[in-house]
Design a protein around this motif. Structure first.
Motif, short mmCIF file in Angstrom:
data_model
loop_
_atom_site.label_atom_id
_atom_site.label_comp_id
_atom_site.label_asym_id
_atom_site.label_seq_id
_atom_site.Cartn_x
_atom_site.Cartn_y
_atom_site.Cartn_z
N PRO A 83 40.68 22.56 41.73
CA PRO A 83 40.17 24.15 42.21
C PRO A 83 40.52 24.82 41.58
CG PRO A 83 42.32 23.30 43.49
CD PRO A 83 41.10 22.10 42.80
N LEU A 84 42.19 25.15 40.93
CA LEU A 84 42.87 25.80 39.60
C LEU A 84 41.24 26.90 39.01
CD1 LEU A 84 44.78 27.27 40.39
CD2 LEU A 84 45.75 26.15 37.74
N PHE A 85 40.35 26.16 38.21
CA PHE A 85 39.71 26.49 37.67
C PHE A 85 38.75 27.91 38.32
CE2 PHE A 85 41.03 22.67 35.01
CZ PHE A 85 40.84 22.85 34.03
N LEU A 86 38.42 27.46 39.24
CA LEU A 86 37.61 28.40 40.17
C LEU A 86 37.97 29.27 40.62
CD1 LEU A 86 35.03 26.53 42.29
CD2 LEU A 86 34.39 27.88 40.37
N MET A 87 39.72 29.26 41.42
CA MET A 87 40.45 30.37 42.08
C MET A 87 41.06 31.47 40.59
SD MET A 87 43.46 27.31 44.32
CE MET A 87 44.24 29.14 44.45
N VAL A 88 40.65 30.78 39.68
CA VAL A 88 41.51 31.88 38.10
C VAL A 88 40.40 32.21 37.54
CG1 VAL A 88 42.80 32.17 35.99
CG2 VAL A 88 43.69 31.16 37.76
N GLY A 89 39.53 31.35 37.49
CA GLY A 89 38.06 31.56 36.60
C GLY A 89 37.26 32.85 36.64
N ILE A 90 36.79 32.77 38.38
CA ILE A 90 35.81 33.87 38.14
C ILE A 90 36.98 35.02 39.02
CG2 ILE A 90 34.81 34.48 41.54
CD1 ILE A 90 34.09 31.61 41.86
N PRO A 91 37.88 35.40 39.16
CA PRO A 91 38.44 36.93 39.05
C PRO A 91 37.98 37.13 37.67
CG PRO A 91 39.43 35.56 39.85
CD PRO A 91 38.52 34.65 39.77
N VAL A 92 38.50 36.51 36.51
CA VAL A 92 38.30 36.78 35.26
C VAL A 92 37.04 37.11 34.78
CG1 VAL A 92 38.19 35.71 32.38
CG2 VAL A 92 40.27 35.17 34.54
N VAL A 93 36.37 36.55 35.23
CA VAL A 93 34.43 36.67 35.05
C VAL A 93 34.21 37.69 35.44
CG1 VAL A 93 31.93 36.29 35.01
CG2 VAL A 93 33.66 34.33 34.62
N ILE A 94 34.49 38.23 37.03
CA ILE A 94 34.29 39.07 37.18
C ILE A 94 34.75 41.28 36.48
CG2 ILE A 94 34.71 41.31 39.61
CD1 ILE A 94 34.66 38.76 41.22
N ALA A 95 36.02 40.72 35.82
CA ALA A 95 37.03 41.82 35.53
C ALA A 95 36.02 41.49 34.02
CB ALA A 95 38.42 41.15 35.35
N ALA A 96 35.80 40.83 33.80
CA ALA A 96 34.88 40.95 32.37
C ALA A 96 33.62 41.78 32.53
CB ALA A 96 34.56 39.41 31.55
N VAL A 97 32.74 41.04 33.62
CA VAL A 97 31.91 42.13 33.42
C VAL A 97 32.11 43.45 34.04
CG1 VAL A 97 29.99 42.20 35.63
CG2 VAL A 97 31.00 40.23 34.88
N VAL A 98 33.23 44.19 34.73
CA VAL A 98 33.49 44.74 35.14
C VAL A 98 33.54 46.02 33.56
CG1 VAL A 98 34.58 46.38 36.17
CG2 VAL A 98 34.11 44.52 37.28
N VAL A 99 34.82 45.07 32.52
CA VAL A 99 35.03 46.06 31.66
C VAL A 99 33.91 45.80 30.67
CG1 VAL A 99 36.33 45.16 29.49
CG2 VAL A 99 37.49 44.48 31.81
N PHE A 100 33.04 45.80 30.42
CA PHE A 100 31.83 45.23 30.26
C PHE A 100 30.93 46.74 29.91
CE2 PHE A 100 27.04 44.09 29.30
CZ PHE A 100 27.18 44.21 27.93
N HIS A 101 30.55 46.81 31.42
CA HIS A 101 30.20 47.62 31.72
C HIS A 101 30.63 48.82 31.18
CE1 HIS A 101 26.10 46.17 33.69
NE2 HIS A 101 26.96 45.08 33.38
N LEU A 102 31.60 48.79 31.53
CA LEU A 102 32.49 50.29 31.14
C LEU A 102 32.44 51.11 29.77
CD1 LEU A 102 36.44 49.88 33.98
CD2 LEU A 102 34.20 51.50 34.07
N ILE A 103 32.84 49.93 29.27
CA ILE A 103 32.69 50.00 27.36
C ILE A 103 31.07 50.26 27.06
CG2 ILE A 103 32.77 48.94 25.44
CD1 ILE A 103 34.74 47.62 26.69
#
Length: 371
Positions: A6-26
């Protein structure tokens, strides 16, 4: 459904969300950087065609982005290894069946019919296991207990040839007491038959001159000990025994038929006895048909089995059909728990997401550009 990692989802989903937010800010910061700005574009932007194309392009862009996000989450789910726990029980009715045949030359017809019928029975088996033991003075484990039905059918076919050879030998040379009595013109055939028969007889006639022939009790007891893991009573065990019970011992056998039957009863092995009809019984022997028959019947019924005498009204085919009707013991249920991976749903979502992103991207690049 549970996850092994389950660690892959616990860490991976926040990383994906953060990447999307950063992409839109840029993307917002770079919206008007670089290039030459055009003046007086309001007229063009008010055109219905322009609005339609822009709206569709935005939809494709959002769809591509959403498909990529879904694909990444599906990939993370696969890495997390979803699984479910299955509990299964094996309460299957199973039998171990041994064919135990007295291969002395007095009952070759009965044995040939028995083998011929069992070939058809074995071909239709499922879950049961089958083995073959043959004996005269000594016992040969001809086929160890197996569920390889093709192999068993082949070995039954082979041993049927043995009984055909016995018949040929007895029909032509059974009347002679000594080799010297055989006519010279028949000696070549005699030698051929003896050579072929010796191949089968060798293992079943060990110490024949001192022990004698048709040692029924020893044959049945040896067959009983051929069952694998005899101490584990987890399958119905059956012995189908064919013999004329015409024992011709020259010394005291290690085990008599009565003792062998008691051993079978002690180990929960059911014996079904098949006895030849009177016309097949060797009249030259100093045995009594009725005495031998009743002695065998008593021993067979001691084990809880049935005794059959082949006759004009009861064929070998009828006997085997009746034995098949006997209810098999249901194996004590063994519960098995196992973890089964469940990749089907996330893998399907991943494939749909990638195909959607690819399709939207191709339309954006090739056919739906603003001009």
């Amino acid at each position: 459904m549970e996850l092994k990692n389950p660690l892959f989802l616990m860490v991976g989903i926040p990383v994906v969300i953060a990447a999307v937010v950063v992409f839109h800010l840029i993307k917002m910061k770079m919206q008007y950087s670089g290039g030459v700005k055009a003046a007086n574009t309001r007229f063009v932007k008010e055109l219905p065609e322009y609005k339609k194309l822009k709206r569709f392009r935005n939809i494709l862009g959002y769809a591509t982005e959403a498909a990529l996000i879904v694909s990444m989450i599906a990939s993370l789910t696969l890495l997390a290894r979803p699984y479910k726990t299955e509990t299964t029980g094996s309460g299957v009715k199973k039998r171990d069946i041994f064919l135990c045949m007295d291969v002395s030359y007095s009952i070759y017809n009965l044995n040939a019919e028995l083998v011929d019928r069992l070939q058809k029975v074995v071909s239709g088996m499922k879950d049961d296991r089958f083995g073959i033991a043959i004996y005269n003075t000594s016992t040969v484990l001809y086929v160890p207990m197996t569920d390889d039905y093709d192999f068993v059918v082949k070995k039954l076919e082979d041993i049927k040839e043995y009984f055909i050879l016995q018949k040929q030998y007895m029909d032509k040379f059974g009347k002679y007491n000594y080799t010297s009595e055989i006519p010279d013109e028949d000696m070549d055939e005699y030698k051929r038959l003896r050579t072929e028969l010796d191949y089968y007889d060798a293992g079943t006639l060990v110490d024949n001159m001192t022990k004698g022939s048709s040692l029924i009790g020893e044959g049945l007891a040896s067959c009983m000990y051929d069952f694998p893991r005899l101490e584990k009573q987890n399958r119905t065990r059956v012995i189908i025994m064919s013999t004329d019970n015409a024992q011709e011992e020259r010394s005291k056998p290690l085990v008599e038929l009565q003792e062998a039957a008691e051993l079978c009863k002690k180990n929960d092995i059911t014996v079904f006895g098949i006895f030849p009809n009177k016309s097949q019984f060797d009249q030259d022997m100093s045995m009594d048909y009725e005495t031998d028959k009743e002695a065998m019947r008593e021993c067979v019924e001691l084990t809880g089995g049935s005794f059959y005498e082949e006759s004009d009204s009861l064929s070998v085919d009828d006997i085997i059909t009746d034995i098949q009707r006997k209810e098999a013991m249901e194996v004590e249920e063994i519960t098995t728990t196992r973890e089964v991976d469940q990749p089907k749903v996330p893998l399907t979502v991943l494939m749909i997401g990638l195909l959607t992103a690819f399709g939207c991207g191709m339309m954006l690049m090739r056919g739906w550009k603003l001009k």
